[in-house]
Design an enzyme around this catalytic site. Structure first.
Site, PDB file in Angstrom:
ATOM      1  N   LYS A  99       3.057 -29.182  17.260  1.00  0.00           N
ATOM      2  CA  LYS A  99       1.740 -28.616  16.938  1.00  0.00           C
ATOM      3  C   LYS A  99       1.358 -27.628  18.033  1.00  0.00           C
ATOM      4  O   LYS A  99       0.519 -27.887  18.897  1.00  0.00           O
ATOM      5  CB  LYS A  99       0.688 -29.723  16.771  1.00  0.00           C
ATOM      6  N   GLU A 126       6.130 -27.233   3.784  1.00  0.00           N
ATOM      7  CA  GLU A 126       4.709 -27.589   3.846  1.00  0.00           C
ATOM      8  C   GLU A 126       3.916 -26.341   3.489  1.00  0.00           C
ATOM      9  O   GLU A 126       4.473 -25.419   2.875  1.00  0.00           O
ATOM     10  CB  GLU A 126       4.370 -28.114   5.242  1.00  0.00           C
TER      11      GLU A 126
HETATM   12  C1  LIG Z   1       1.304 -26.400   9.547  1.00  0.00           C
HETATM   13  C2  LIG Z   1       0.480 -27.631   9.303  1.00  0.00           C
HETATM   14  N1  LIG Z   1       1.008 -28.627   8.569  1.00  0.00           N
HETATM   15  C3  LIG Z   1       0.308 -29.746   8.310  1.00  0.00           C
HETATM   16  C4  LIG Z   1      -0.997 -29.918   8.777  1.00  0.00           C
HETATM   17  C5  LIG Z   1      -1.754 -31.181   8.474  1.00  0.00           C
HETATM   18  O1  LIG Z   1      -1.893 -31.993   9.624  1.00  0.00           O
HETATM   19  P1  LIG Z   1      -3.104 -33.006   9.780  1.00  0.00           P
HETATM   20  O2  LIG Z   1      -3.057 -33.919   8.581  1.00  0.00           O
HETATM   21  O3  LIG Z   1      -2.824 -33.730  11.032  1.00  0.00           O
HETATM   22  O4  LIG Z   1      -4.360 -32.189   9.824  1.00  0.00           O
HETATM   23  C6  LIG Z   1      -1.579 -28.911   9.553  1.00  0.00           C
HETATM   24  C7  LIG Z   1      -2.948 -29.074  10.070  1.00  0.00           C
HETATM   25  O5  LIG Z   1      -3.590 -28.188  10.518  1.00  0.00           O
HETATM   26  C8  LIG Z   1      -0.821 -27.736   9.826  1.00  0.00           C
HETATM   27  O6  LIG Z   1      -1.340 -26.749  10.574  1.00  0.00           O
END
Ligand SMILES: Cc1ncc(COP(=O)(O)O)c(C=O)c1O
Length: 287
Positions: free
Chosen positions: A151, A183
């Site tokens: 992240k 995703e």
């Molecule tokens: C690229 C990406 N995938 C998935 C997610 C979902 O993650 P989360 O459920 O922790 O918000 C995010 C969240 O911002 C993201 O930026």
């Protein structure tokens, strides 16, 4: 352009209005995007899934060899101070840690203090009308780097991907790599087929959203089958239902994909059950 928020933020030990917070132009976050972030939802002034967000923050830092500057208790204390400042009950905490300030050099500088920035904003959840109608998405090839599992604040690939849907008047860009679903630009994607909720396997090509485990738990509670396995483009396009998940979207039904209806073009029954279960989880589990 929207007015910039001027709520209280936290920067390297100081609480200050966002407009007064300044970082060095030599911060490696600014120069290289050399940092990580988290977005933690807050409901009724309580942090949702805080431990899970802290665990992912620690994993992200470890993958960049940045020492975690705070213990979980210290992070919690800082979050609580920011939460107390906003009038809204439901909020979003943003946490960013960069490697710190150093002479510009690609090599990871050792022995510098990480830059820690945190801010809080009111939560903006999808409206009741959006939940009733669902949203439109478009697809694109996943041209991001091979470490989408971190992240990281290096989000140019995600920014470019998101803009594809902005330009198409859609809510999200759903990404395919080598013919398989990964995703979306800032969400995970869930495909419902024959009553089972399918998600992409955890891999270097997917950010493991905190909702990965949450949706598994909600499916278990609801007696809905849940499976992580490679999902082909044909399976994505032939889904009975499609959903996005993220901290700010919670679970969101996708009713149009590349201008074609998903299923019957309405949010489906699996979405309705998961969304209701999500709301119960919010009320039940928070720090
Ligand atoms: C690229 C990406 N995938 C998935 C997610 C979902 O993650 P989360 O459920 O922790 O918000 C995010 C969240 O911002 C993201 O930026």
């Amino acid at each position: 352009m929207q007015a910039l928020p001027d709520t209280l933020c936290y920067l390297n030990g100081e609480y200050t209005p966002v407009s007064k917070a300044k970082v060095s132009v030599l911060d490696r976050g600014f120069i290289f995007g050399d940092g990580i972030y988290e977005v933690v939802p807050v409901y009724g002034r309580k942090l949702f899934r805080f431990d899970e967000h802290m665990a992912r923050l620690a994993r992200s830092l470890a993958s960049l060899s940045i020492d975690n500057p705070h213990s979980a208790e210290e992070w919690l204390e800082r979050c609580r101070r920011l939460i107390a400042e906003l009038p809204e009950e439901d909020q979003m905490i943003y946490i960013q840690v960069t490697r710190g300030v150093a002479v510009r050099d690609h090599a990871m500088t050792k022995g510098i203090a990480p830059t820690v920035f945190m801010m809080v904003n009111a939560m903006k959840l999808p409206s009741a009308e959006t939940l009733k109608k669902g949203v439109a998405c478009v697809t694109a090839s996943d041209f991001r780097w091979e470490r989408a599992d971190i992240k990281s604040t290096s989000l140019l690939g995600n920014v470019l991907a998101r803009q594809i849907s902005v330009d198409a008047g859609a809510t999200e860009t759903i990404l395919m790599r080598d013919g398989l679903l990964t995703e979306a630009s800032s969400s995970n994607v869930w495909v419902v087929r024959g009553g089972t909720v399918f998600g992409s396997p955890k891999s270097k090509h997917v950010l493991e959203g905190i909702r990965y485990e949450l949706i598994r738990e909600l499916c278990e509670e609801e007696g809905i089958a849940y499976d992580l396995r490679p999902i082909s483009e044909a399976e994505l396009r032939g889904a009975d239902e499609l959903m996005l998940s993220s901290a700010s979207k919670e679970v969101l039904p996708v009713t149009q994909l590349d201008a074609h209806k998903v299923g019957d073009g309405q949010p489906g029954p699996v979405f309705a059950r998961l969304h209701a279960a999500y709301q119960r989880a919010k009320a039940a589990q928070s720090i």
